[in-house]
Design a protein around this motif. Sequence first.
Motif, PDB file in Angstrom:
ATOM      1  N   LEU A  31       0.809  -1.163  -0.053  1.00 48.54           N
ATOM      2  CA  LEU A  31       0.131   0.068  -0.179  1.00 48.54           C
ATOM      3  C   LEU A  31       0.943   1.147  -0.041  1.00 48.54           C
ATOM      4  CD1 LEU A  31      -2.755  -0.930   2.661  1.00 48.54           C
ATOM      5  CD2 LEU A  31      -2.675  -1.071  -0.055  1.00 48.54           C
ATOM      6  N   GLN A  32       2.107   1.140   0.728  1.00 50.84           N
ATOM      7  CA  GLN A  32       2.914   2.252   0.645  1.00 50.84           C
ATOM      8  C   GLN A  32       3.652   2.609  -0.651  1.00 50.84           C
ATOM      9  OE1 GLN A  32       5.145   1.463   4.058  1.00 50.84           O
ATOM     10  NE2 GLN A  32       6.902   0.466   2.716  1.00 50.84           N
ATOM     11  N   ASP A  33       3.687   1.750  -1.433  1.00 49.79           N
ATOM     12  CA  ASP A  33       4.237   2.073  -2.734  1.00 49.79           C
ATOM     13  C   ASP A  33       3.328   2.450  -3.707  1.00 49.79           C
ATOM     14  OD1 ASP A  33       4.475   0.658  -5.635  1.00 49.79           O
ATOM     15  OD2 ASP A  33       6.544   0.727  -4.823  1.00 49.79           O
ATOM     16  N   PRO A  34       3.442   3.646  -4.221  1.00 48.31           N
ATOM     17  CA  PRO A  34       2.196   4.378  -5.162  1.00 48.31           C
ATOM     18  C   PRO A  34       1.766   3.674  -6.373  1.00 48.31           C
ATOM     19  CG  PRO A  34       3.894   5.917  -4.524  1.00 48.31           C
ATOM     20  CD  PRO A  34       4.321   4.789  -3.970  1.00 48.31           C
ATOM     21  N   ALA A  35       2.569   2.831  -6.966  1.00 48.95           N
ATOM     22  CA  ALA A  35       2.666   2.130  -8.286  1.00 48.95           C
ATOM     23  C   ALA A  35       1.893   0.721  -7.693  1.00 48.95           C
ATOM     24  CB  ALA A  35       3.920   1.823  -8.938  1.00 48.95           C
ATOM     25  N   GLY A  36       2.382   0.274  -6.794  1.00 43.97           N
ATOM     26  CA  GLY A  36       1.735  -1.077  -6.208  1.00 43.97           C
ATOM     27  C   GLY A  36       0.242  -1.024  -5.651  1.00 43.97           C
ATOM     28  N   PHE A  37       0.156   0.167  -5.072  1.00 45.03           N
ATOM     29  CA  PHE A  37      -1.192   0.396  -4.720  1.00 45.03           C
ATOM     30  C   PHE A  37      -2.281   0.706  -5.701  1.00 45.03           C
ATOM     31  CE2 PHE A  37      -3.972   3.562  -1.974  1.00 45.03           C
ATOM     32  CZ  PHE A  37      -4.969   2.411  -1.575  1.00 45.03           C
ATOM     33  N   ARG A  38      -1.704   1.565  -6.816  1.00 44.10           N
ATOM     34  CA  ARG A  38      -2.727   1.764  -8.162  1.00 44.10           C
ATOM     35  C   ARG A  38      -2.686   0.523  -8.661  1.00 44.10           C
ATOM     36  NH1 ARG A  38      -6.302   4.230  -9.997  1.00 44.10           N
ATOM     37  NH2 ARG A  38      -5.655   6.313  -9.346  1.00 44.10           N
ATOM     38  N   GLU A  39      -1.864  -0.379  -8.831  1.00 45.68           N
ATOM     39  CA  GLU A  39      -2.038  -1.641  -9.574  1.00 45.68           C
ATOM     40  C   GLU A  39      -2.898  -2.648  -8.860  1.00 45.68           C
ATOM     41  OE1 GLU A  39       0.748  -5.336 -11.694  1.00 45.68           O
ATOM     42  OE2 GLU A  39       1.680  -3.729 -10.376  1.00 45.68           O
ATOM     43  N   THR A  40      -2.921  -2.623  -7.571  1.00 44.98           N
ATOM     44  CA  THR A  40      -3.839  -3.532  -6.765  1.00 44.98           C
ATOM     45  C   THR A  40      -5.146  -3.039  -7.109  1.00 44.98           C
ATOM     46  OG1 THR A  40      -2.055  -4.045  -5.011  1.00 44.98           O
ATOM     47  CG2 THR A  40      -4.228  -4.053  -4.461  1.00 44.98           C
ATOM     48  N   VAL A  41      -5.472  -1.683  -6.758  1.00 50.06           N
ATOM     49  CA  VAL A  41      -6.886  -1.281  -7.265  1.00 50.06           C
ATOM     50  C   VAL A  41      -7.312  -1.790  -8.339  1.00 50.06           C
ATOM     51  CG1 VAL A  41      -8.413   0.718  -6.941  1.00 50.06           C
ATOM     52  CG2 VAL A  41      -6.614   0.343  -5.244  1.00 50.06           C
ATOM     53  N   ASP A  42      -6.451  -1.457  -9.440  1.00 54.61           N
ATOM     54  CA  ASP A  42      -6.945  -1.660 -10.859  1.00 54.61           C
ATOM     55  C   ASP A  42      -7.309  -3.007 -11.022  1.00 54.61           C
ATOM     56  OD1 ASP A  42      -6.430   1.105 -11.383  1.00 54.61           O
ATOM     57  OD2 ASP A  42      -4.557   0.732 -12.561  1.00 54.61           O
ATOM     58  N   LEU A  43      -6.405  -3.898 -10.392  1.00 55.74           N
ATOM     59  CA  LEU A  43      -6.543  -5.344 -10.787  1.00 55.74           C
ATOM     60  C   LEU A  43      -7.654  -5.833  -9.918  1.00 55.74           C
ATOM     61  CD1 LEU A  43      -2.896  -6.584 -10.793  1.00 55.74           C
ATOM     62  CD2 LEU A  43      -4.603  -6.472 -12.727  1.00 55.74           C
ATOM     63  N   LEU A  44      -8.128  -5.160  -8.884  1.00 55.60           N
ATOM     64  CA  LEU A  44      -9.169  -5.649  -8.048  1.00 55.60           C
ATOM     65  C   LEU A  44     -10.384  -5.150  -8.621  1.00 55.60           C
ATOM     66  CD1 LEU A  44      -8.093  -4.649  -4.343  1.00 55.60           C
ATOM     67  CD2 LEU A  44      -8.456  -7.218  -5.305  1.00 55.60           C
ATOM     68  N   VAL A  45     -10.508  -4.202  -9.313  1.00 56.80           N
ATOM     69  CA  VAL A  45     -11.694  -3.342  -9.813  1.00 56.80           C
ATOM     70  C   VAL A  45     -12.151  -4.156 -11.154  1.00 56.80           C
ATOM     71  CG1 VAL A  45     -12.591  -1.427 -11.030  1.00 56.80           C
ATOM     72  CG2 VAL A  45     -11.630  -1.154  -8.981  1.00 56.80           C
ATOM     73  N   ALA A  46     -11.004  -4.494 -11.934  1.00 58.34           N
ATOM     74  CA  ALA A  46     -11.160  -5.152 -13.459  1.00 58.34           C
ATOM     75  C   ALA A  46     -12.178  -6.255 -13.758  1.00 58.34           C
ATOM     76  CB  ALA A  46      -9.681  -5.551 -13.994  1.00 58.34           C
ATOM     77  N   PRO A  47     -12.239  -7.426 -12.734  1.00 59.88           N
ATOM     78  CA  PRO A  47     -13.223  -8.372 -12.999  1.00 59.88           C
ATOM     79  C   PRO A  47     -14.786  -7.885 -12.805  1.00 59.88           C
ATOM     80  CG  PRO A  47     -11.495  -9.307 -11.587  1.00 59.88           C
ATOM     81  CD  PRO A  47     -11.408  -7.580 -11.737  1.00 59.88           C
ATOM     82  N   PHE A  48     -14.944  -6.642 -12.302  1.00 58.21           N
ATOM     83  CA  PHE A  48     -16.308  -6.105 -11.826  1.00 58.21           C
ATOM     84  C   PHE A  48     -16.668  -4.761 -12.451  1.00 58.21           C
ATOM     85  CE2 PHE A  48     -14.376  -9.007  -8.666  1.00 58.21           C
ATOM     86  CZ  PHE A  48     -15.570  -9.871  -8.521  1.00 58.21           C
ATOM     87  N   GLU A  49     -15.616  -4.197 -13.399  1.00 56.54           N
ATOM     88  CA  GLU A  49     -15.914  -3.092 -13.947  1.00 56.54           C
ATOM     89  C   GLU A  49     -17.508  -2.976 -14.751  1.00 56.54           C
ATOM     90  OE1 GLU A  49     -12.210  -0.587 -15.296  1.00 56.54           O
ATOM     91  OE2 GLU A  49     -12.240  -2.467 -16.293  1.00 56.54           O
ATOM     92  N   ALA A  50     -17.846  -4.002 -15.199  1.00 62.30           N
ATOM     93  CA  ALA A  50     -19.187  -4.318 -16.048  1.00 62.30           C
ATOM     94  C   ALA A  50     -20.202  -4.597 -15.007  1.00 62.30           C
ATOM     95  CB  ALA A  50     -18.871  -4.940 -17.427  1.00 62.30           C
TER      96      ALA A  50
END
Length: 179
Positions: A31-50
């Motif tokens: 979470l403290q890594d900006p790129a890691g946090f962003r990637e984590t959120v993006d990947l968690l969201v992806a399966p449920f975007e639609a």
Amino acid sequence: MSQNPSLRERVRSIPDYPKPGIIFRDITTLLQDPAGFRETVDLLVAPFEASAVDKVVGVEARGFIIGGAVAHQLHAGFVPARKMGKLPWETVSAEYDLEYGTDAIQIHTDCIARGERVLLVDDLIATGGSAGAALDLIEQVGGSVVGCSFVIDLPDLGGSAQLRERGYAVSSLIEFEGD
């Protein structure tokens, strides 16, 4: 489930915490890594975007951090599933088993409108106790569960399999075997 080595290497493993024989998977380093946090959120969201998610439920405490970011990205509301006695309004609660005893979580009775589409988010799925309790609460207040999204799955402990057996879509980013 995708094994993401970039994210996996950002998770700190702490042996013998909180007790001997346990390896604690600490996502604060992720979470403290900006790129890691962003990637984590993006990947968690992806399966449920639609999935037209109305609300995201995050389980105390790391589920609040991740769930809030996921809710923001999905343009959804956020609902905290909290430990007993922490919410100031009328609540419903559900107990779940721990290794030695039980615990419980609560949500407000008016946090999810009947029929709203809900995504459950947490940092880790182990035995499935707290996730199962949160899902029971979502359904008790009338929500329709679209899925469950976790950063880490400990598949040997059976929680993700238990949720799938109950008919839920389960997504996770990283697995740690043997924990």
